[in-house]
Motif scaffolding. Sequence first.
Motif, mmCIF file in Angstrom:
data_model
loop_
_atom_site.group_PDB
_atom_site.id
_atom_site.type_symbol
_atom_site.label_atom_id
_atom_site.label_comp_id
_atom_site.label_asym_id
_atom_site.label_seq_id
_atom_site.Cartn_x
_atom_site.Cartn_y
_atom_site.Cartn_z
ATOM 1 N N GLU A 269 14.854 6.694 -5.271
ATOM 2 C CA GLU A 269 14.121 7.888 -4.857
ATOM 3 C C GLU A 269 14.702 9.127 -5.535
ATOM 4 O O GLU A 269 13.960 9.977 -6.037
ATOM 5 C CB GLU A 269 14.195 8.042 -3.337
ATOM 6 C CG GLU A 269 13.429 9.225 -2.800
ATOM 7 C CD GLU A 269 13.538 9.327 -1.293
ATOM 8 O OE1 GLU A 269 13.598 10.478 -0.802
ATOM 9 O OE2 GLU A 269 13.556 8.286 -0.606
ATOM 10 N N ASP B 99 0.918 9.890 -13.483
ATOM 11 C CA ASP B 99 0.865 8.861 -12.445
ATOM 12 C C ASP B 99 1.146 7.517 -13.099
ATOM 13 O O ASP B 99 0.324 7.009 -13.856
ATOM 14 C CB ASP B 99 -0.517 8.861 -11.787
ATOM 15 C CG ASP B 99 -0.652 7.782 -10.729
ATOM 16 O OD1 ASP B 99 0.364 7.183 -10.332
ATOM 17 O OD2 ASP B 99 -1.800 7.536 -10.298
ATOM 18 N N ASP C 221 1.986 4.832 -11.230
ATOM 19 C CA ASP C 221 1.823 3.780 -10.230
ATOM 20 C C ASP C 221 1.032 2.630 -10.830
ATOM 21 O O ASP C 221 0.188 2.823 -11.713
ATOM 22 C CB ASP C 221 1.086 4.298 -8.995
ATOM 23 C CG ASP C 221 1.948 5.224 -8.150
ATOM 24 O OD1 ASP C 221 3.141 5.370 -8.455
ATOM 25 O OD2 ASP C 221 1.411 5.800 -7.190
ATOM 26 N N GLN D 46 3.636 -1.234 -0.580
ATOM 27 C CA GLN D 46 2.424 -0.655 -1.154
ATOM 28 C C GLN D 46 2.357 0.825 -0.822
ATOM 29 O O GLN D 46 2.732 1.249 0.255
ATOM 30 C CB GLN D 46 1.190 -1.329 -0.550
ATOM 31 C CG GLN D 46 1.050 -2.780 -0.903
ATOM 32 C CD GLN D 46 -0.054 -3.413 -0.113
ATOM 33 O OE1 GLN D 46 0.212 -4.211 0.747
ATOM 34 N NE2 GLN D 46 -1.279 -3.024 -0.407
ATOM 35 N N VAL D 47 1.843 1.619 -1.753
ATOM 36 C CA VAL D 47 1.569 3.014 -1.477
ATOM 37 C C VAL D 47 0.247 3.092 -0.728
ATOM 38 O O VAL D 47 0.112 3.740 0.282
ATOM 39 C CB VAL D 47 1.500 3.843 -2.781
ATOM 40 C CG1 VAL D 47 1.023 5.252 -2.505
ATOM 41 C CG2 VAL D 47 2.856 3.859 -3.447
ATOM 42 N N ARG E 2 -2.072 -0.780 -4.917
ATOM 43 C CA ARG E 2 -1.313 0.196 -5.695
ATOM 44 C C ARG E 2 0.164 0.107 -5.318
ATOM 45 O O ARG E 2 0.514 0.131 -4.161
ATOM 46 C CB ARG E 2 -1.855 1.574 -5.372
ATOM 47 C CG ARG E 2 -1.350 2.667 -6.187
ATOM 48 C CD ARG E 2 -2.044 3.958 -5.691
ATOM 49 N NE ARG E 2 -1.615 5.067 -6.454
ATOM 50 C CZ ARG E 2 -2.294 5.585 -7.453
ATOM 51 N NH1 ARG E 2 -3.461 5.121 -7.771
ATOM 52 N NH2 ARG E 2 -1.814 6.601 -8.114
ATOM 53 N N SER F 101 3.933 1.926 -6.020
ATOM 54 C CA SER F 101 4.551 3.145 -6.526
ATOM 55 C C SER F 101 5.489 2.829 -7.684
ATOM 56 O O SER F 101 6.255 1.866 -7.646
ATOM 57 C CB SER F 101 5.347 3.829 -5.415
ATOM 58 O OG SER F 101 6.093 4.906 -5.948
ATOM 59 N N TYR F 102 5.445 3.680 -8.698
ATOM 60 C CA TYR F 102 6.336 3.526 -9.844
ATOM 61 C C TYR F 102 7.795 3.687 -9.430
ATOM 62 O O TYR F 102 8.692 3.185 -10.099
ATOM 63 C CB TYR F 102 5.973 4.528 -10.932
ATOM 64 C CG TYR F 102 6.749 4.288 -12.192
ATOM 65 C CD1 TYR F 102 6.495 3.170 -12.969
ATOM 66 C CD2 TYR F 102 7.762 5.144 -12.589
ATOM 67 C CE1 TYR F 102 7.220 2.916 -14.121
ATOM 68 C CE2 TYR F 102 8.490 4.896 -13.738
ATOM 69 C CZ TYR F 102 8.218 3.782 -14.501
ATOM 70 O OH TYR F 102 8.948 3.528 -15.620
ATOM 71 N N GLU F 103 8.050 4.335 -8.337
ATOM 72 C CA GLU F 103 9.413 4.508 -7.841
ATOM 73 C C GLU F 103 10.128 3.159 -7.706
ATOM 74 O O GLU F 103 11.332 3.069 -7.885
ATOM 75 C CB GLU F 103 9.380 5.228 -6.496
ATOM 76 C CG GLU F 103 10.733 5.543 -5.920
ATOM 77 C CD GLU F 103 10.625 6.307 -4.618
ATOM 78 O OE1 GLU F 103 11.451 6.019 -3.737
ATOM 79 O OE2 GLU F 103 9.752 7.159 -4.477
ATOM 80 N N ASN F 104 9.378 2.097 -7.412
ATOM 81 C CA ASN F 104 9.967 0.762 -7.277
ATOM 82 C C ASN F 104 10.510 0.214 -8.595
ATOM 83 O O ASN F 104 11.345 -0.678 -8.598
ATOM 84 C CB ASN F 104 8.920 -0.222 -6.734
ATOM 85 C CG ASN F 104 8.533 0.099 -5.326
ATOM 86 O OD1 ASN F 104 9.340 0.010 -4.417
ATOM 87 N ND2 ASN F 104 7.286 0.505 -5.127
#
Length: 174
Positions: A74, A88, A90, A108-109, A113, A115-118
Amino acid sequence: MGTLLQDMIENIRFEDLPVTWNTFDFEGFSESKTLWDYQQNAVRNAIKVLWKYFEDFVDYQNNESLEMNKVRKEKLFNWYKDNGLDSDFDFKLTNKSNYKLLAEYYPQVDDNRLSYENFINRMSFWMATGSGKTLVIIKLIQILSELINRKEIPPHDILVLTHRDDWFSSKKCG
């Protein structure tokens, strides 16, 4: 996105990293090979990113919970955003088999979908053909092993994707 990260870490002076992060032999590779300056710089840049992730964001502690890695992801994602990431990235999951596979492992966001954060804590190298990427990656793996032994990063397997079956044997770091 790779050039964005390179721009972000150029503000970090390698010499200012703690001794446990900047005291490696970057030039030596084998009796007959040494790394060129640009190859050494690639390894140093990778170490700066690892330092940012495992020390500056949240200092790694031996046997810490996996939850700390989520916190680091994060913080890394926010660092990207603070430095100009506005796209974006994602993953849209339209293929049902991909969705089933990935949804088991990642939150899941929203529907279909992820999240690219993962996925933001992945590393790759883009260098010209014949520029010595293999030497850079092998040198980095050697340094990762040293960082694991110094307890600066956690012991984890390293996934290397290559088209050559003989490039690595199945050895673990740490």
